[in-house]
Design a protein around this motif. Structure first.
Motif, PDB file in Angstrom:
ATOM      1  N   ARG A  88       8.587  37.450 -17.524  1.00  0.00           N
ATOM      2  CA  ARG A  88       7.107  37.400 -18.034  1.00  0.00           C
ATOM      3  C   ARG A  88       5.932  37.505 -17.141  1.00  0.00           C
ATOM      4  O   ARG A  88       4.870  37.985 -17.374  1.00  0.00           O
ATOM      5  N   ASP A 112       1.630  34.302 -24.847  1.00  0.00           N
ATOM      6  CA  ASP A 112       2.940  34.943 -25.247  1.00  0.00           C
ATOM      7  C   ASP A 112       2.462  36.564 -25.694  1.00  0.00           C
ATOM      8  O   ASP A 112       3.040  37.344 -26.311  1.00  0.00           O
ATOM      9  N   PRO A 271       3.038  39.417 -29.665  1.00  0.00           N
ATOM     10  CA  PRO A 271       4.365  38.583 -29.165  1.00  0.00           C
ATOM     11  C   PRO A 271       5.652  39.103 -29.380  1.00  0.00           C
ATOM     12  O   PRO A 271       6.598  39.412 -28.264  1.00  0.00           O
ATOM     13  N   SER A 275       8.077  40.427 -26.619  1.00  0.00           N
ATOM     14  CA  SER A 275       9.477  40.035 -26.362  1.00  0.00           C
ATOM     15  C   SER A 275      10.546  41.216 -26.211  1.00  0.00           C
ATOM     16  O   SER A 275      11.369  41.080 -25.346  1.00  0.00           O
TER      17      SER A 275
END
Length: 410
Positions: A88, A112, A271, A275
């Motif tokens: 990330r 996020d 988010p 992801s």
């Protein structure tokens, strides 16, 4: 009739040896993806000894906002720049990005909603891999950044060009073009503002109409905003605040702070989308280079913003002068001019081409040391050229522009 068993055995051995000597075919989709959209004519420079005008690639002549020596001074055990970070991104950089984007966009941004990537190209390619299935379609407002089409093909999806920029369209006309390009396979819309290659900038009214249309059709919006700090007329309008659940935005340290070699960029989006994109990155790139992330952390500051402001003034000055000499509209943003040369390559002209494109004109440019990008790389524009007016020192750029003016007879 007797059967020659030995002959059958020999034939089987020959077939086996033939199969063992073969290798599998490469995926057919790679045949649709080019290695470089700029380098087809570079071999003609082999015997050229004069000055080179490398105006074919989007880069900057300026020293970066953050130098390697500055990185060396700041690097410490807390960063451990020789080691991986989380996929990330480094926590300190992610927090800095959240603060930076929250302030610039006028809305709260959460950690996020941010993903650090090894350059904008890798990040946007991974995003396409997360959003699109094979045979899905991505609408690209054209002309568009070439590698976005390449990334789409790489993942087995189909880029669909929608002629849009430099068309003087009304909003109703633009929406009608999108409706004509829409199909049941369409999954996302790609917007690039400030635009590469045209230098046009979309205002809030246009962006709202495009995002509203995408919402009505149930599409993702990929907003490429890597030139957000280089708007020469007014302020850049950020797209994500218009529909945070639908819009994924991209920002680049390469463009914003002159740090292309450090390979660091930002994706900002829902988010769940990030992801999924993180999964693609984990298995393709892993984390962005840690020294590049450290450089980004230093650049996302008052120091970096001041660098970008000074760069914007310098860029605008040379962009305006180049446009004036070529007789084309001044760029509103980014670092490019997209030049229509249809008259100069038309039938009966000096640079008439059998293919109806700019190949003969490009050859004449290269033979004078001038490198430009063919318009066909940016969509259905075979009679255009793209010129980057920041890829070399201003005086070098303008000498290159004068060569083009001479060749075009303008």
């Amino acid at each position: 009739m007797s059967i020659n068993h030995q002959s059958i055995i020999n034939n089987e051995k020959n077939d086996l040896q033939l199969n063992q000597s073969r290798v599998p075919d490469l995926p057919a989709r790679l045949g649709k993806v080019g290695r470089s959209v700029y380098s087809q004519l570079l071999h003609r420079l082999a015997n050229y000894n004069g000055e080179i005008y490398p105006l074919h690639v989007g880069d900057t002549y300026l020293p970066p906002a953050v130098s390697m020596s500055m990185i060396d001074q700041v690097e410490n055990t807390a960063w451990r720049a020789h080691r991986y970070t989380q996929v990330r991104g480094h926590q300190a950089l992610t927090q800095r990005v959240v603060e930076w984007l929250s302030e610039r966009q006028g809305m709260p941004v959460q950690e996020d909603e941010v993903l650090i990537t090894g350059g904008g190209t890798a990040g946007l390619s991974a995003l396409v891999g997360a959003l699109l299935m094979p045979d899905d379609e991505l609408l690209l407002l054209a002309p568009y950044w070439p590698l976005m089409a390449g990334a789409t093909r790489l993942h087995g999806a189909k880029p669909v060009a929608v002629p849009f920029f430099q068309e003087s369209l009304t909003i109703a006309q633009g929406i009608e073009r999108l409706n004509q390009a829409l199909s049941p396979k369409t999954k996302a819309l790609y917007i690039n503002t400030p635009n590469n290659p045209t230098g046009e900038v979309l205002d809030k009214k246009w962006l709202s109409a495009l995002v509203d249309w995408a919402s009505e059709k149930g599409l993702w919006v990929i907003s490429d905003e890597v030139y957000d700090l280089f708007c020469y007329e007014g302020e850049h309008q950020y797209t994500r605040p218009l529909d945070p659940k639908r819009v994924i935005s991209a920002f680049s340290m390469s463009k914003a702070f002159g740090m292309a070699g450090y390979r660091c960029a930002i994706l900002q989006g829902p988010p769940e989308v990030l992801s999924a994109t993180e999964k693609v990155l984990t298995n393709a790139l892993y984390s962005a280079a840690t020294p590049g992330q450290l450089a980004a952390h230093l650049a996302l500051s008052e120091q970096g913003l001041n660098w970008a402001k000074d760069a914007s003034v310098a860029y605008q000055k040379v962009g305006r002068e180049a446009a004036k000499r070529l007789g084309v509209p001044e760029p509103q943003g980014s670092t490019f001019l997209f030049i229509d040369v249809s008259k100069e390559v038309a039938k009966g002209s000096t640079f008439e081409s059998e293919q109806g494109g700019v190949d003969r004109l490009l050859e004449a440019c290269v033979d004078r040391g001038l490198l430009l990008a063919p318009g066909s790389a940016f969509g259905p524009y075979p009679q255009h050229l793209r010129l980057c007016f920041t890829a070399a020192e201003p005086e070098v750029v303008l000498r290159g522009v004068d060569i083009l003016v001479e060749l075009l007879g303008r």
